[in-house]
Design a protein around this motif. Structure first.
Motif, mmCIF file in Angstrom:
data_model
loop_
_atom_site.group_PDB
_atom_site.id
_atom_site.type_symbol
_atom_site.label_atom_id
_atom_site.label_comp_id
_atom_site.label_asym_id
_atom_site.label_seq_id
_atom_site.Cartn_x
_atom_site.Cartn_y
_atom_site.Cartn_z
ATOM 1 N N UNK A 31 0.811 -1.221 0.000
ATOM 2 C CA UNK A 31 0.000 0.000 0.000
ATOM 3 C C UNK A 31 0.844 1.270 0.000
ATOM 4 N N UNK A 32 2.004 1.220 0.610
ATOM 5 C CA UNK A 32 2.866 2.411 0.623
ATOM 6 C C UNK A 32 3.424 2.686 -0.767
ATOM 7 N N UNK A 33 3.917 1.636 -1.438
ATOM 8 C CA UNK A 33 4.461 1.809 -2.788
ATOM 9 C C UNK A 33 3.389 2.265 -3.772
ATOM 10 N N UNK A 34 2.129 1.967 -3.488
ATOM 11 C CA UNK A 34 1.028 2.388 -4.360
ATOM 12 C C UNK A 34 0.698 3.870 -4.203
ATOM 13 N N UNK A 35 1.199 4.492 -3.151
ATOM 14 C CA UNK A 35 0.916 5.905 -2.913
ATOM 15 C C UNK A 35 1.686 6.776 -3.903
ATOM 16 N N UNK A 36 1.014 7.817 -4.374
ATOM 17 C CA UNK A 36 1.708 8.793 -5.204
ATOM 18 C C UNK A 36 2.770 9.466 -4.340
ATOM 19 N N UNK A 37 3.974 9.540 -4.835
ATOM 20 C CA UNK A 37 5.052 10.186 -4.090
ATOM 21 C C UNK A 37 5.940 9.233 -3.323
ATOM 22 N N UNK A 38 5.559 7.941 -3.240
ATOM 23 C CA UNK A 38 6.414 6.955 -2.581
ATOM 24 C C UNK A 38 7.347 6.370 -3.633
ATOM 25 N N UNK A 39 8.641 6.583 -3.455
ATOM 26 C CA UNK A 39 9.642 6.131 -4.419
ATOM 27 C C UNK A 39 10.336 4.848 -3.981
ATOM 28 N N UNK A 40 10.200 4.497 -2.716
ATOM 29 C CA UNK A 40 10.815 3.280 -2.198
ATOM 30 C C UNK A 40 10.350 3.015 -0.789
ATOM 31 N N UNK A 41 10.191 1.730 -0.457
ATOM 32 C CA UNK A 41 9.689 1.363 0.874
ATOM 33 C C UNK A 41 10.103 -0.072 1.134
ATOM 34 N N UNK A 42 11.120 -0.276 1.977
ATOM 35 C CA UNK A 42 11.646 -1.618 2.173
ATOM 36 C C UNK A 42 12.053 -1.853 3.625
ATOM 37 N N UNK A 43 11.447 -2.842 4.294
ATOM 38 C CA UNK A 43 11.893 -3.208 5.638
ATOM 39 C C UNK A 43 13.149 -4.073 5.598
ATOM 40 N N UNK A 44 13.922 -3.992 6.661
ATOM 41 C CA UNK A 44 15.125 -4.809 6.832
ATOM 42 C C UNK A 44 15.193 -5.268 8.279
ATOM 43 N N UNK A 45 15.750 -6.462 8.496
ATOM 44 C CA UNK A 45 15.947 -6.999 9.841
ATOM 45 C C UNK A 45 17.439 -7.064 10.143
ATOM 46 N N UNK A 46 17.775 -6.882 11.405
ATOM 47 C CA UNK A 46 19.153 -7.022 11.867
ATOM 48 C C UNK A 46 19.399 -8.503 12.139
ATOM 49 N N UNK A 47 20.280 -9.180 11.358
ATOM 50 C CA UNK A 47 20.472 -10.618 11.551
ATOM 51 C C UNK A 47 21.039 -10.977 12.926
ATOM 52 N N UNK A 48 21.713 -10.040 13.562
ATOM 53 C CA UNK A 48 22.284 -10.297 14.880
ATOM 54 C C UNK A 48 21.291 -9.995 16.007
ATOM 55 N N UNK A 49 20.259 -9.224 15.691
ATOM 56 C CA UNK A 49 19.253 -8.837 16.689
ATOM 57 C C UNK A 49 17.871 -8.948 16.055
ATOM 58 N N UNK A 50 17.235 -10.116 16.085
ATOM 59 C CA UNK A 50 15.952 -10.318 15.407
ATOM 60 C C UNK A 50 14.846 -9.394 15.892
ATOM 61 N N UNK A 51 15.027 -8.792 17.058
ATOM 62 C CA UNK A 51 14.012 -7.868 17.584
ATOM 63 C C UNK A 51 14.131 -6.474 16.971
ATOM 64 N N UNK A 52 15.191 -6.219 16.210
ATOM 65 C CA UNK A 52 15.419 -4.886 15.628
ATOM 66 C C UNK A 52 15.212 -4.906 14.114
ATOM 67 N N UNK A 53 14.393 -3.977 13.657
ATOM 68 C CA UNK A 53 14.119 -3.845 12.232
ATOM 69 C C UNK A 53 14.083 -2.371 11.871
ATOM 70 N N UNK A 54 14.301 -2.102 10.597
ATOM 71 C CA UNK A 54 14.169 -0.737 10.093
ATOM 72 C C UNK A 54 13.357 -0.776 8.800
ATOM 73 N N UNK A 55 12.830 0.368 8.440
ATOM 74 C CA UNK A 55 12.271 0.564 7.102
ATOM 75 C C UNK A 55 13.042 1.720 6.489
ATOM 76 N N UNK A 56 13.536 1.503 5.286
ATOM 77 C CA UNK A 56 14.130 2.574 4.484
ATOM 78 C C UNK A 56 13.050 3.026 3.509
ATOM 79 N N UNK A 57 12.709 4.292 3.581
ATOM 80 C CA UNK A 57 11.658 4.845 2.728
ATOM 81 C C UNK A 57 12.229 5.989 1.911
ATOM 82 N N UNK A 58 11.706 6.169 0.711
ATOM 83 C CA UNK A 58 12.067 7.331 -0.099
ATOM 84 C C UNK A 58 10.773 7.968 -0.590
ATOM 85 N N UNK A 59 10.658 9.261 -0.349
ATOM 86 C CA UNK A 59 9.454 10.031 -0.693
ATOM 87 C C UNK A 59 9.824 11.190 -1.595
ATOM 88 N N UNK A 60 8.925 11.522 -2.494
ATOM 89 C CA UNK A 60 9.164 12.620 -3.447
ATOM 90 C C UNK A 60 9.366 13.940 -2.722
#
Length: 99
Positions: A31-60
């Protein structure tokens, strides 16, 4: 230089909530990538700490990000995160460095 905005959202799950956090973040991709102005949206997990995650987003621009925050899928995940996270999530807003 464009007004492109990069967001790094960081999350730490409560013990036992790691998989639910991963599922909630994954559910935000389409749904985020479908938004006008969303250029990128990707979650990532820390392999050493499964409880920690980030999302890298790019917006117009900031207006596109502000609109994202007003949509139902964001409201849904914000409510879920209140139950899942060990601490409030953080948002870092970054812009490109002119060459």
């Amino acid at each position: 230089m464009s007004n492109t905005l990069i967001i790094v959202a960081s999350f730490t799950a409560k013990p036992g909530q790691e998989e639910r956090l991963r599922q909630e973040l994954d559910a935000m991709i389409a749904p985020s990538l479908a938004e006008e102005g969303c250029l990128g949206y990707q979650p990532y997990a820390d392999p050493a700490r499964p409880d920690r995650m980030i999302i890298m987003e790019e917006w117009a621009d900031t207006a596109a990000l502000d609109h994202h925050f007003s949509l139902p899928h964001f409201a849904h995940v914000a409510k879920a995160l209140d139950e899942i996270l060990a601490e409030p999530f953080t948002l870092r807003r970054l812009t490109g460095i002119p060459a």
